[in-house]
Design an enzyme around this catalytic site. Structure first.
Site, PDB file in Angstrom:
ATOM      1  N   GLU A 227       0.883  -1.173   0.000  1.00 26.65           N
ATOM      2  CA  GLU A 227       0.000   0.000   0.000  1.00 26.65           C
ATOM      3  C   GLU A 227       0.909   1.208   0.000  1.00 26.65           C
ATOM      4  OE1 GLU A 227      -1.095   3.238   1.260  1.00 26.65           O
ATOM      5  OE2 GLU A 227      -1.741   2.350   3.153  1.00 26.65           O
ATOM      6  N   CYS A 264      -1.985   8.516   4.453  1.00 26.97           N
ATOM      7  CA  CYS A 264      -2.012   8.105   3.053  1.00 26.97           C
ATOM      8  C   CYS A 264      -3.341   8.436   2.391  1.00 26.97           C
ATOM      9  CB  CYS A 264      -1.705   6.610   2.925  1.00 26.97           C
ATOM     10  SG  CYS A 264      -2.732   5.557   3.960  1.00 26.97           S
TER      11      CYS A 264
END
Length: 506
Positions: A227, A264
């Site tokens: 990720e 994020c």
């Protein structure tokens, strides 16, 4: 249990030895182990939180709430194990009249893949680190975990690892179920070792892609679930800007500066109609105080990327926060291991003693469409880019320039349904989570959550948050015509684990 070692050979050997006995435990037994780890972390909070504050510069309330999230997700996976449906146990009984030909007795279930190497993140020192979501999902699946500690919080990593390992040992987990690795080279050695069967990572695109390529280049490639963040675009319609503009601009600034912009899911792009947002945004951003970045490496990387963006000829600086002063280029801070940083050109801007203040940049939709790749860069820190448009049709054109995203958001009104439907039709092909009239910087740990997205947001089709993230560490096996005594417990007719079984002609 010895949780910190450079003896990679020994760690791998004990992880392999633990894989079968740990993976074949009844789910209820592993559920008890996860709950024991959660309880031990709760008990150790007063010891762990001060260490986390010292190493990460994060405030105590944020860290305590993050630790609650960490223990909650361990308990949520324990609940999933109690249910047992995650195994997808399916029984197809023999059927001589099956349309494609006589069907034999077929029984299928998911089984753990084996030892998993997890790379901890920097920006969530509890929830995405040693005992974070990847560790919880892999242990729940029945996979031993080798955890590569993040260098940004080494003491916290060691202490947390000790808590996890001791709790597992006290509940009877096999030796080798969990261990901590420190250092880049030992982690690389583990990643390319054939005994590691999967990898998981949260961090920068640069580091994630390096590790993904290593995993794919092995003689026997393995899945590597990276990720790597994204810019998480937000699209505001004219109707929404006219009706709720001040509310939207305030929410946007709150979202992109939350946690000093080190999420994020931070909205790094705001597409808004020209003439609506700029003045309010400048006022709101200028009033924001300085806050701390996680560490010197991340601060250096933030300045690198910010220097690239402010150096673009189409970018205007609306609010010059710390780090926007141009200067001579210096070496980038990013390395091969995850640090949440994207390297680029450094600047000579200097943080205030209390941290950094936010930066707000702007460009036009025409300039965006001419060079989207250079402008759609994740800047890991309190910076975001406003893109102004005049024609709503330009919003659709903008969506088609985007790469894979973790999230994409639309702020609109009931009168925008046609435009919103067109936007969502494009965005669902590019993002793992799409939002209506909300903000992406809140990732609920829940069965329906998707925290993932098409490349380059991730290298995976799976989520790394929520209970379905367990599927990354499981693979299907079908047993054909085996006698009951040789079948795994979930596939037997007497079903001793009381696991939900599909099929049987239904």
């Amino acid at each position: 249990m010895d949780t910190v070692t450079t003896d990679i050979e020994g760690l791998l050997a004990t992880a392999v030895a633990a894989a079968r006995p740990f993976g074949t435990l009844a789910p209820a037994a592993r559920a008890s182990m996860l709950r024991a780890v959660a309880a031990a972390l709760d008990t150790a909070a007063d010891d762990l939180v001060p260490v986390a504050m010292r190493e990460t510069r994060l405030p105590e309330p944020r860290l305590r709430s993050e630790l609650v999230r960490t223990t909650f997700q361990l308990r949520l996976f324990a609940d999933l194990l109690d249910d047992g449906g995650y195994l997808e146990a399916t029984v197809d009984l023999p059927d001589p009249a099956w349309p494609t030909g006589p069907r034999p007795d077929l029984r299928r279930m998911l089984t753990p893949v084996g030892p998993v190497l997890v790379f901890a993140a920097s920006n969530f020192p509890f929830a995405f680190s040693v005992a974070g979501g990847d560790t919880a999902a892999a242990l729940a699946a029945g996979c031993p975990v080798l955890l590569k500690a993040h260098p940004g919080h080494p003491e916290l990593s060691r202490r947390t690892a000790t808590v996890v390992a001791d709790a597992l040992a006290a509940t009877g987990a096999p030796a080798g179920t969990f261990a901590l690795i420190e250092g880049d080279e030992p982690a690389r050695a583990a990643l390319v070792d054939p005994r590691v069967r999967a990898g998981a990572f949260t961090g920068s695109e640069h580091a994630g892609r390096l590790l993904f390529d290593l995993a794919a280049a092995r003689d026997e490639p393995i899945p590597f679930y990276a990720e790597m963040g994204s810019v998480n675009p937000v699209f505001v319609t004219e109707a929404a800007a006219a009706r709720r503009g001040p509310e939207i601009w305030a929410g946007y600034v709150d979202s992109y500066t939350l946690g000093t912009g080190q999420f994020c899911t931070k909205p790094g792009l705001l597409f808004a109609p020209a003439g609506f947002a700029e003045r309010d945004l400048v006022r709101l951003v200028s009033a924001r105080p300085a806050t701390s970045l996680l560490g010197e490496r991340i601060e250096a990387g933030y300045r690198d990327t910010l220097g690239e963006l402010t150096g673009h000829p189409a970018v205007r600086v609306l609010v010059a926060g710390d780090g926007t002063t141009p200067g001579a280029a210096t070496a980038g801070a990013d390395g091969a291991m995850p640090d949440g940083v994207t390297s680029g050109r450094a600047t000579s801007g200097r943080a205030t003693p209390g941290g950094v203040t936010p930066t707000l940049l702007a460009t036009s939709i025409a300039d965006w469409l001419r060079d989207p790749d250079a402008l759609a860069v994740e800047c890991f820190g309190p910076t975001s880019l406003l893109v102004t448009y005049d024609d709503p049709a330009d919003l659709l054109a903008a969506t088609r320039t985007l790469g894979g995203q973790l999230t994409a958001t639309v702020h609109g009104e009931d009168t925008d349904d046609d435009l919103a439907a067109d936007l969502f039709a494009e965005l669902r092909e590019r993002a793992g989570r799409v939002l209506w009239n909300g903000w992406p910087t809140g990732v609920s740990v829940s069965p329906a959550m998707t925290h993932g997205g098409p490349y380059p947001a991730t290298t995976s089709l799976h989520t790394s948050v929520g209970t379905t993230s367990i599927s990354r560490f499981l693979r299907p096996v079908t047993y054909q015509s085996l006698p009951a005594r040789l079948l795994p417990e979930p596939l037997r007719d007497d079903n001793p684990w009381n696991i939900p079984q599909r099929g049987r002609g239904v």
